[in-house]
Design an enzyme around this catalytic site. Structure first.
Site, PDB file in Angstrom:
ATOM      1  CD  GLN B 137      -2.852   1.122   2.226  1.00 48.59           C
ATOM      2  OE1 GLN B 137      -3.582   0.081   2.456  1.00 48.59           O
ATOM      3  NE2 GLN B 137      -2.657   1.867   3.821  1.00 48.59           N
ATOM      4  NE  ARG B 306      25.480  -3.581  37.837  1.00 47.96           N
ATOM      5  CZ  ARG B 306      25.824  -3.738  37.439  1.00 47.96           C
ATOM      6  NH1 ARG B 306      26.663  -5.187  37.300  1.00 47.96           N
ATOM      7  NH2 ARG B 306      26.934  -2.504  37.647  1.00 47.96           N
ATOM      8  CD  GLN B 337      16.494  -0.154  38.784  1.00 46.37           C
ATOM      9  OE1 GLN B 337      17.136   0.697  38.730  1.00 46.37           O
ATOM     10  NE2 GLN B 337      16.690  -1.202  37.675  1.00 46.37           N
ATOM     11  CB  THR B 429       5.485   3.914  12.659  1.00 49.19           C
ATOM     12  OG1 THR B 429       6.039   5.027  13.139  1.00 49.19           O
ATOM     13  CG2 THR B 429       5.015   4.804  11.141  1.00 49.19           C
ATOM     14  CD  GLU B 431      -1.334  -2.883  10.001  1.00 43.92           C
ATOM     15  OE1 GLU B 431      -2.768  -2.013   9.567  1.00 43.92           O
ATOM     16  OE2 GLU B 431      -1.417  -3.149   8.895  1.00 43.92           O
ATOM     17  CG  ASP B 433       1.449   8.748  12.636  1.00 42.49           C
ATOM     18  OD1 ASP B 433       2.817   8.461  12.496  1.00 42.49           O
ATOM     19  OD2 ASP B 433       0.845   9.708  12.941  1.00 42.49           O
TER      20      ASP B 433
HETATM   21  C1  LIG Z   1       8.877  -1.036   9.535  1.00 42.75           C
HETATM   22  C2  LIG Z   1       7.676  -0.839   8.737  1.00 42.75           C
HETATM   23  C3  LIG Z   1       6.883  -1.701   8.147  1.00 42.75           C
HETATM   24  C4  LIG Z   1       5.768  -1.736   6.833  1.00 42.75           C
HETATM   25  N1  LIG Z   1       5.230  -2.489   6.604  1.00 42.75           N
HETATM   26  C5  LIG Z   1       4.484  -1.803   5.542  1.00 42.75           C
HETATM   27  C6  LIG Z   1       3.952  -3.125   4.609  1.00 42.75           C
HETATM   28  O1  LIG Z   1       3.907  -4.294   4.951  1.00 42.75           O
HETATM   29  N2  LIG Z   1       3.283  -2.548   3.982  1.00 42.75           N
HETATM   30  C7  LIG Z   1       2.990  -1.092   3.506  1.00 42.75           C
HETATM   31  O2  LIG Z   1       2.013  -0.907   2.579  1.00 42.75           O
HETATM   32  N3  LIG Z   1       3.365  -0.072   4.525  1.00 42.75           N
HETATM   33  C8  LIG Z   1       3.990  -0.519   5.581  1.00 42.75           C
HETATM   34  N4  LIG Z   1       4.537   0.490   5.954  1.00 42.75           N
HETATM   35  C9  LIG Z   1       4.586   1.589   5.899  1.00 42.75           C
HETATM   36  C10 LIG Z   1       3.897   2.021   7.479  1.00 42.75           C
HETATM   37  O3  LIG Z   1       2.246   1.768   6.973  1.00 42.75           O
HETATM   38  C11 LIG Z   1       3.794   4.182   6.984  1.00 42.75           C
HETATM   39  O4  LIG Z   1       4.959   4.205   7.494  1.00 42.75           O
HETATM   40  C12 LIG Z   1       3.230   4.079   8.274  1.00 42.75           C
HETATM   41  O5  LIG Z   1       1.244   4.070   7.723  1.00 42.75           O
HETATM   42  C13 LIG Z   1       2.890   5.613   8.484  1.00 42.75           C
HETATM   43  O6  LIG Z   1       2.482   6.356   7.208  1.00 42.75           O
HETATM   44  P1  LIG Z   1       3.538   7.807   6.685  1.00 42.75           P
HETATM   45  O7  LIG Z   1       5.148   6.502   7.159  1.00 42.75           O
HETATM   46  O8  LIG Z   1       3.646   7.955   5.708  1.00 42.75           O
HETATM   47  O9  LIG Z   1       3.844   9.217   8.146  1.00 42.75           O
HETATM   48  P2  LIG Z   1       2.966  10.247   6.798  1.00 42.75           P
HETATM   49  O10 LIG Z   1       1.790  10.131   7.401  1.00 42.75           O
HETATM   50  O11 LIG Z   1       3.587  10.968   6.486  1.00 42.75           O
HETATM   51  O12 LIG Z   1       3.393  10.734   8.671  1.00 42.75           O
HETATM   52  C14 LIG Z   1       4.498  11.671   8.912  1.00 42.75           C
HETATM   53  C15 LIG Z   1       4.065  12.305   9.706  1.00 42.75           C
HETATM   54  O13 LIG Z   1       2.865  13.594  10.206  1.00 42.75           O
HETATM   55  C16 LIG Z   1       2.023  13.527  10.247  1.00 42.75           C
HETATM   56  N5  LIG Z   1       0.518  13.613  10.040  1.00 42.75           N
HETATM   57  C17 LIG Z   1       0.282  12.617   9.285  1.00 42.75           C
HETATM   58  N6  LIG Z   1      -1.066  13.338   8.357  1.00 42.75           N
HETATM   59  C18 LIG Z   1      -1.174  13.640   9.567  1.00 42.75           C
HETATM   60  C19 LIG Z   1      -2.735  14.605  10.189  1.00 42.75           C
HETATM   61  N7  LIG Z   1      -4.026  14.581   9.527  1.00 42.75           N
HETATM   62  N8  LIG Z   1      -2.693  15.385  10.778  1.00 42.75           N
HETATM   63  C20 LIG Z   1      -1.291  15.365  11.662  1.00 42.75           C
HETATM   64  N9  LIG Z   1      -0.239  15.005  10.854  1.00 42.75           N
HETATM   65  C21 LIG Z   1      -0.171  14.193  10.448  1.00 42.75           C
HETATM   66  C22 LIG Z   1       1.917  12.089  11.432  1.00 42.75           C
HETATM   67  O14 LIG Z   1       1.872  12.203  12.592  1.00 42.75           O
HETATM   68  C23 LIG Z   1       3.511  12.151  10.949  1.00 42.75           C
HETATM   69  O15 LIG Z   1       4.493  12.635  12.355  1.00 42.75           O
HETATM   70  C24 LIG Z   1       5.543   0.014   7.046  1.00 42.75           C
HETATM   71  C25 LIG Z   1       5.961   0.929   8.026  1.00 42.75           C
HETATM   72  C26 LIG Z   1       7.219   0.228   8.253  1.00 42.75           C
HETATM   73  C27 LIG Z   1       8.140   1.767   9.788  1.00 42.75           C
HETATM   74  C1  LIG Z   2      28.547   3.281  25.604  1.00 44.65           C
HETATM   75  C2  LIG Z   2      29.232   3.217  27.085  1.00 44.65           C
HETATM   76  C3  LIG Z   2      30.311   3.455  27.468  1.00 44.65           C
HETATM   77  C4  LIG Z   2      31.224   3.109  28.166  1.00 44.65           C
HETATM   78  N1  LIG Z   2      32.553   3.711  28.894  1.00 44.65           N
HETATM   79  C5  LIG Z   2      32.941   4.242  29.714  1.00 44.65           C
HETATM   80  C6  LIG Z   2      34.569   3.574  29.729  1.00 44.65           C
HETATM   81  O1  LIG Z   2      35.110   4.263  28.960  1.00 44.65           O
HETATM   82  N2  LIG Z   2      35.042   3.594  31.153  1.00 44.65           N
HETATM   83  C7  LIG Z   2      34.736   3.138  31.883  1.00 44.65           C
HETATM   84  O2  LIG Z   2      35.236   2.605  33.114  1.00 44.65           O
HETATM   85  N3  LIG Z   2      33.115   2.799  32.026  1.00 44.65           N
HETATM   86  C8  LIG Z   2      32.328   2.419  31.072  1.00 44.65           C
HETATM   87  N4  LIG Z   2      31.035   2.527  30.058  1.00 44.65           N
HETATM   88  C9  LIG Z   2      30.721   2.097  31.726  1.00 44.65           C
HETATM   89  C10 LIG Z   2      29.484   3.429  32.539  1.00 44.65           C
HETATM   90  O3  LIG Z   2      30.307   4.097  32.868  1.00 44.65           O
HETATM   91  C11 LIG Z   2      28.508   2.827  33.374  1.00 44.65           C
HETATM   92  O4  LIG Z   2      27.386   1.942  32.766  1.00 44.65           O
HETATM   93  C12 LIG Z   2      27.742   3.534  34.273  1.00 44.65           C
HETATM   94  O5  LIG Z   2      28.911   4.391  35.680  1.00 44.65           O
HETATM   95  C13 LIG Z   2      26.866   2.837  35.100  1.00 44.65           C
HETATM   96  O6  LIG Z   2      26.829   1.550  35.930  1.00 44.65           O
HETATM   97  P1  LIG Z   2      26.513   0.790  35.417  1.00 44.65           P
HETATM   98  O7  LIG Z   2      26.160   0.503  33.820  1.00 44.65           O
HETATM   99  O8  LIG Z   2      26.903  -0.117  36.909  1.00 44.65           O
HETATM  100  O9  LIG Z   2      24.818   0.453  36.468  1.00 44.65           O
HETATM  101  P2  LIG Z   2      24.192  -0.132  37.661  1.00 44.65           P
HETATM  102  O10 LIG Z   2      25.034   0.828  38.826  1.00 44.65           O
HETATM  103  O11 LIG Z   2      24.226  -1.400  37.408  1.00 44.65           O
HETATM  104  O12 LIG Z   2      23.002   0.732  37.827  1.00 44.65           O
HETATM  105  C14 LIG Z   2      21.514  -0.692  37.301  1.00 44.65           C
HETATM  106  C15 LIG Z   2      20.476   0.384  37.770  1.00 44.65           C
HETATM  107  O13 LIG Z   2      19.983   0.211  39.320  1.00 44.65           O
HETATM  108  C16 LIG Z   2      20.275   1.816  39.459  1.00 44.65           C
HETATM  109  N5  LIG Z   2      21.367   1.947  40.252  1.00 44.65           N
HETATM  110  C17 LIG Z   2      22.649   2.013  40.846  1.00 44.65           C
HETATM  111  N6  LIG Z   2      22.670   2.644  41.930  1.00 44.65           N
HETATM  112  C18 LIG Z   2      21.860   2.910  42.661  1.00 44.65           C
HETATM  113  C19 LIG Z   2      21.530   3.893  43.708  1.00 44.65           C
HETATM  114  N7  LIG Z   2      22.612   3.704  44.713  1.00 44.65           N
HETATM  115  N8  LIG Z   2      20.504   3.847  44.313  1.00 44.65           N
HETATM  116  C20 LIG Z   2      18.990   3.754  43.100  1.00 44.65           C
HETATM  117  N9  LIG Z   2      19.733   3.230  42.072  1.00 44.65           N
HETATM  118  C21 LIG Z   2      20.395   2.736  41.885  1.00 44.65           C
HETATM  119  C22 LIG Z   2      20.311   2.687  38.539  1.00 44.65           C
HETATM  120  O14 LIG Z   2      19.959   3.707  37.698  1.00 44.65           O
HETATM  121  C23 LIG Z   2      20.035   1.825  37.113  1.00 44.65           C
HETATM  122  O15 LIG Z   2      18.751   2.057  36.935  1.00 44.65           O
HETATM  123  C24 LIG Z   2      30.923   2.689  28.933  1.00 44.65           C
HETATM  124  C25 LIG Z   2      28.924   2.242  28.885  1.00 44.65           C
HETATM  125  C26 LIG Z   2      28.512   2.488  28.078  1.00 44.65           C
HETATM  126  C27 LIG Z   2      26.992   2.005  28.252  1.00 44.65           C
END
Ligand SMILES: Cc1cc2nc3c(=O)[nH]c(=O)nc-3n(C[C@H](O)[C@H](O)[C@H](O)COP(=O)(O)OP(=O)(O)OC[C@H]3O[C@@H](n4cnc5c(N)ncnc54)[C@H](O)[C@@H]3O)c2cc1C
Ligand SMILES: Cc1cc2nc3c(=O)[nH]c(=O)nc-3n(C[C@H](O)[C@H](O)[C@H](O)COP(=O)(O)OP(=O)(O)OC[C@H]3O[C@@H](n4cnc5c(N)ncnc54)[C@H](O)[C@@H]3O)c2cc1C
Lengths: 683, 683
Positions: B137, B306, B337, B429, B431, B433
């Site tokens: 479509q 954890r 949490q 999005t 079926e 949006d």
């Molecule tokens: C993973 C995936 C799988 C899909 N599979 C299929 C498939 O199998 N077959 C198929 O036919 N299609 C498929 N689609 C397409 C999908 O159905 C469309 O993307 C969807 O209907 C939204 O339409 P659009 O992308 O044109 O968005 P648009 O309509 O261009 O929307 C863009 C923005 O404009 C806003 N907007 C649009 N109209 C209005 C309005 N009147 N008022 C206010 N805001 C508005 C929307 O809210 C949105 O923020 C797929 C899409 C995805 C992402």
């Molecule tokens: C893309 C990426 C790059 C990174 N790069 C580096 C790097 O270069 N060097 C490095 O050393 N590390 C790196 N990190 C690690 C990063 O610093 C840690 O992931 C981050 O500090 C969070 O710690 P954690 O993953 O142990 O989370 P956790 O501390 O285990 O947290 C898990 C959940 O528990 C909650 N929580 C933890 N403690 C408490 C509390 N006291 N009270 C309430 N809630 C709590 C948190 O809110 C969270 O929802 C990287 C991580 C990512 C994702």
């Protein structure tokens, strides 16, 4: 270049040309940075279309190529010593890769924590990329709780070396960026132990790979931690240590020292260490607006080019001959689209100004600290933790919002938004998880209330971002204002509103915490846990109050410079203030800033502001001056030729090399023709 | 199997064993489906660890293998004719691939829109997979606005054929799942034209690939649209048509017919076509809870295993010898949490019951429609569009929330959540949006108000989900209740609260719309645009009111079956109700359901409920009965052995095959040793 006619028209009708807006947005300092960054901005490495079709291994290889190219630019233009240029580099370098950590964590940690001799030894090597380093703190079992790290560094008095071990599976270092396959060195955070005594976690310099041949050194096991949701140019690494040895002098010795005899001592003010932690946070805050802007620019341009549905009543009964197919509407004209988009545009600009403000504050703190004055630390800590937690969250959700309002096409990698979102997501986690950081922010604000109650006036109150907290008088009874006292577009009203909301929430939380302390034997940790949800709200409330203040401060300057630009910026500031009031309406009512019936006036004022900003939207987005290469989006192109670009991008998909794919030969044909072969499953 | 001791303890302390909860959650119908699905649930195709390290091409190939294997199961067990089994298959089949569209769109469209002869011809082929079809479509230029599609089907009276064309770049078909490389057929939506007369968009059966060799047929150009943020097992396709020809009888003829002479006519009630559109929506609604549950199970188990930080005050001054390292806390014990997790758990279960309710409603509508009664259509339309728009949004945000509260490890592909999130995202999005669907929901609710004002009582009011709208009397003046009238745990109070909030919002919007009509010459389209933001809120408000009602209805049954289980479910229902009141507190205050000061009581009641549900959390998540293969998450394993699993997953990363990678040889060495070679850039 043929430009889409809708975009042309948009550009023509703008009240101010985009290049007038640009310097007002960025300010003179950033403008100079961009000027100097030109060789990078024009370099092919900025263009990351390649990422649309790559797998993890290819992407890493490409990241290495980018890194090499970037280093050539840095050497050529002498950027290694210019932190503000390097910050810009991070944003525009195309993909994330190991050098990020080198710039943001490795070099700054040496600068902050190494002793003078050590700095003289390591910094020249690091700044000339003779060594490439990362920051190795997080372990499988410990991230947020740094004090819980388990990696050990035991002093061997015989050999004058530290012996390094990750004694448990959980103590395997996990996540350090670039540690998997790229870096030669890292700052290792490990428990310093002497004669069985554990002095807690300390920073060490550890070489992990041979400088000649890049092989992993003895006693060290390095691995790549595998694919992530995004950010896959970066080889985050795992590391196990089994008796690796490094010289005693590898301990970073600015604040600690250990002599040959194993005497341990602390010197200087350890609080300064926390000061350096705020460095990365302020950098993340400052970059946030650019990341959000990137998404907003794409979604705004697409919304101006995309037309869907018409606004005239044209529905004809099904089964009749269609005689009338009216022109469709730019989706940017729909109020719902505006409601989702314009507040993000406004927030982008608010965050930009707030970022500048925090950066200035941080610099001031650094200057004072160099003279031994760290009185500003608590305030800098409160503002950086609040803004980091709050802004990264708004940016993450904003990027995703921009993606989804592009409809289906927003889901294509080539739309740019998916990769951008996926790469940005971990910013809510690293350098302080959003909850953990909110707790720090909340705690800081609690301290401020305590000081206020004790009648203490903090350092430099006049310029402090917590000034409004100190000036709040909780004994004054609050009443929601009458309708005629509502003055939404008045900056004073706005600021008072945000500050009151924040103050009342802070005060209520303070009372709850005090009550909890009573119930829990004054155990602060347990008591704080009962108000952590409140803390996350405080972080947002304080953050918004600070951003709004920064917005107003900047507005006053713009007003002097350009009246037309001021009008635009003022509208955006109003949108920022009113949108967030509307979004958190419950809090504003609960804190008596507004009355329950004021919901409608917020909404109608907002809709009027949208009308006013609508004709300027494209000019504002143009003003960010992002190149197509940087945006890397078929939907966000300057020329608006979206449909050609979508198809062109798809034509590069390797699966399009063949009409009938291997999938048919290996599987689909046996679905259609089960008689052809009794296939044995390949699974 | 050695199970993590924390999980063991959690399972022991639960008040009800998880297998008592399972049938209460799913209900007898779904339990039977799961029973029948066992061969699939135990099949290796459910396990998708392979996705952690794959690129797009490998993933597609693997999807084809999965498809073949699935078809073998379907043939073996005769599932092709059992829609409820096929719905289960979609959720558990491991990855998404072209067969989804075959099941969800291709076959159902034939069933709904094809004439009797056509059904007899196509359905046996489709159900035996002799043809594999999709639904074509969306075009590059048109998605939501189906009436704007540009693909044409012109009747050639000479040859009795339709001549198909995509006359513009924008009319290129774009997105149909499986159309790129897999499907042999599609339902083509195209403008039906006879002798230059345009009758609007109609459905056609179009074969796109040769059944013998799978080659694209003449006049058709097919392509893969390239990588997406997720969902990459699916080959979404692009299609250009250049004079392709199909027999006149390819028009789906249940509601339309065109004879040899080119006479066009409509038969039957076209409104039935809208009825079938609700089919997919109710399926998406029903599946939503399972998708959210999958994420919640992972995050809850991880949070129980954890540990991070301790709750005792153990901070010792820096630089002193550490003598005390207290046991750390399960992060599931932190209120923050819990606040992020438990409401999602509660919503999962609410959505589950709402899904069952909507499904029953849909079946009832189908039964009635078969007898020519489509009076329930408007209600079914309102509830499916509201719930689809609202639930998919909560699920998307809920999955991402589950991901982020797993900290850094939640960002690993092997955590399962990233892939799950990325795959699920487009459900907001396709079926419909989320905004476009909200507009439909809002419009439907406006119609209800109009009917009420006209004194019309709708069909089967007693059982209608819009009953509360019809029973609302807008003339009664509302006042926020006094504190002692607040009875948060009382189901009646809850339901009244949600219905009043919805009713007042609906009423206010109705008034605004009426005013806008006055200002815009009664142009409904323009007037509706002014209240689209309000419509999105209405969709949520109506949806929550319906979900809560379904929750209560189910609770009453559970109460009769098992007291301990009832207590758990009641707590969850209270969490659902109070959390969403708290989240949308502004709306509840603005609609006079609550007063501004009631913020605190919501929060404290919620925290108490968290305490009560905390010991049951693991048992509840176990009750979903998800296998490790299905969860596909190193963090969500039943045995809780997360750290071993994380490292094990990483060891499969191909970049770990070599210590020193190609990246070093090609690039990094020239960063470290610029003297080695004057490299020419590879970029
Ligand atoms: C993973 C995936 C799988 C899909 N599979 C299929 C498939 O199998 N077959 C198929 O036919 N299609 C498929 N689609 C397409 C999908 O159905 C469309 O993307 C969807 O209907 C939204 O339409 P659009 O992308 O044109 O968005 P648009 O309509 O261009 O929307 C863009 C923005 O404009 C806003 N907007 C649009 N109209 C209005 C309005 N009147 N008022 C206010 N805001 C508005 C929307 O809210 C949105 O923020 C797929 C899409 C995805 C992402
Ligand atoms: C893309 C990426 C790059 C990174 N790069 C580096 C790097 O270069 N060097 C490095 O050393 N590390 C790196 N990190 C690690 C990063 O610093 C840690 O992931 C981050 O500090 C969070 O710690 P954690 O993953 O142990 O989370 P956790 O501390 O285990 O947290 C898990 C959940 O528990 C909650 N929580 C933890 N403690 C408490 C509390 N006291 N009270 C309430 N809630 C709590 C948190 O809110 C969270 O929802 C990287 C991580 C990512 C994702």
């Amino acid at each position: 270049m043929k430009v889409n006619s809708d975009l042309l028209a948009e550009r023509r009708k703008a009240a101010v040309s985009s290049n007038v807006l640009t310097p007002l947005l960025y300010g003179p300092k950033l403008m100079k940075v961009f000027e100097q960054l030109k060789p990078l901005l024009d370099d092919p490495l900025v263009d990351t279309q390649d990422v649309w079709v790559m797998n993890n291994q290819q992407r890493y290889l490409r990241a290495c190529e980018r890194a090499e190219r970037l280093v050539r630019l840095i050497r050529k233009y002498g950027w290694a010593d210019k932190p503000e240029i390097l910050r810009g580099v991070q944003i525009f370098q195309g993909d994330d890769f190991f050098l990020n950590l080198h710039f943001v964590m490795f070099v700054p940690t040496i600068e902050a924590l190494a002793g003078d001799d050590q700095r003289q030894k390591w910094l020249p090597l690091a700044k000339d990329f003779r060594i490439i380093g990362t920051y190795s703190q997080t372990e499988l079992g410990h991230g947020s709780n740094v004090a819980g790290l388990e990696t050990t560094a035991d002093l061997d008095l015989q050999t004058d070396e530290w012996v390094l071990n990750t004694p448990t599976l959980e103590s395997t270092k996990w996540w350090p960026g670039g540690l998997g396959k790229s870096c030669t060195h890292c700052i290792l955070m490990a428990r310093l132990r002497i004669k069985g005594n554990d002095y807690g976690v300390h920073p060490f310099m550890l070489q992990v790979r041979d400088l000649e041949n890049h092989k992993t050194l003895p006693g060290i096991m390095l691995m790549h931690i595998g694919q992530k949701l995004g950010y896959n140019g970066m080889d985050n690494g795992g590391m196990q240590l089994k008796g690796a040895r490094i010289p005693r002098t590898s301990l970073l010795m600015r604040f600690y020292s250990v002599d040959k005899q194993g005497n341990y001592s602390v010197r200087g003010n350890l609080k300064l260490i926390y000061g350096t932690m705020t460095f990365t946070r302020q950098a993340i805050i400052a970059a946030g607006s650019m990341h959000l802007a990137r998404a907003v620019v794409i979604a705004t341009r697409y919304s101006a080019v995309r037309r869907q549905f018409s606004m005239s009543i044209a529905t004809q009964p099904a089964g009749t001959v269609i005689t009338n197919r009216p022109q469709e509407v730019q989706i940017l004209d729909y109020t719902s689209q505006q409601y989702l988009l314009f507040p993000l545009l406004a927030s982008t600009i608010g965050f930009m100004f707030a970022g500048h403000m925090v950066h200035r504050k941080y610099e001031q703190f650094q200057r004072e600290a160099a003279e031994g004055n760290i009185k500003r630390l608590e305030e800098v800590h409160a503002i950086t933790s609040s803004l980091k937690a709050s802004i990264t969250m708004v940016v993450v959700e904003g990027i995703e919002c921009c993606r989804r309002i592009c409809g289906g096409h927003g889901y294509l990698l080539s739309a740019g938004l998916p990769i951008h979102l996926a790469n940005y997501l971990p910013q809510i986690t690293y350098e302080g998880d959003f909850v953990v950081l909110s707790i720090q922010a909340g705690r800081s604000l609690m301290k401020a209330v305590q000081l206020r109650e004790n009648g203490v006036t903090p350092y430099d109150l006049e310029k402090s971002s917590t000034r409004y907290v100190y000036e709040f008088d909780p004994s004054v009874e609050l009443k929601a204002p009458e309708d005629d006292a509502i003055d939404l577009n008045n900056p004073e009203f706005q600021l008072k509103a945000f500050q009151q909301r924040s103050n009342v929430l802070i005060q209520k939380t303070f009372m709850k915490l005090a009550a909890a302390m009573g119930e829990n034997d004054n155990n602060l940790v347990i008591s704080m846990d009962t108000v952590k949800v409140e803390f996350t709200r405080l972080a947002h409330a304080h953050s918004h109050a600070c951003v709004l203040k920064a917005f107003h401060d900047r507005l006053r300057q713009v007003q002097k410079e350009n009246a037309a630009a001021y009008k635009i910026m003022k509208d955006l500031c109003d949108i920022y203030a009113i949108y967030w009031m509307h979004e958190s309406f419950g809090e504003f009512v609960a804190t008596k800033v507004l009355a329950p019936d004021h919901d409608d006036i917020l909404m109608s004022t907002l809709k009027n502001l949208f009308k006013s900003i609508r004709p300027q939207a494209i000019a504002i987005t143009d003003a960010f001056n992002f190149s197509d290469d940087f945006l890397n989006s078929v939907l966000g192109r300057y020329d608006g030729r979206i449909y050609e670009a979508i198809v062109d991008a798809a034509s590069r998909e390797p699966l399009n090399d063949k009409d009938v794919t291997d999938g048919y030969y290996r599987s689909i044909q046996y679905i259609l023709h089960p008689e052809r072969k009794a296939t044995s499953s390949k699974l």
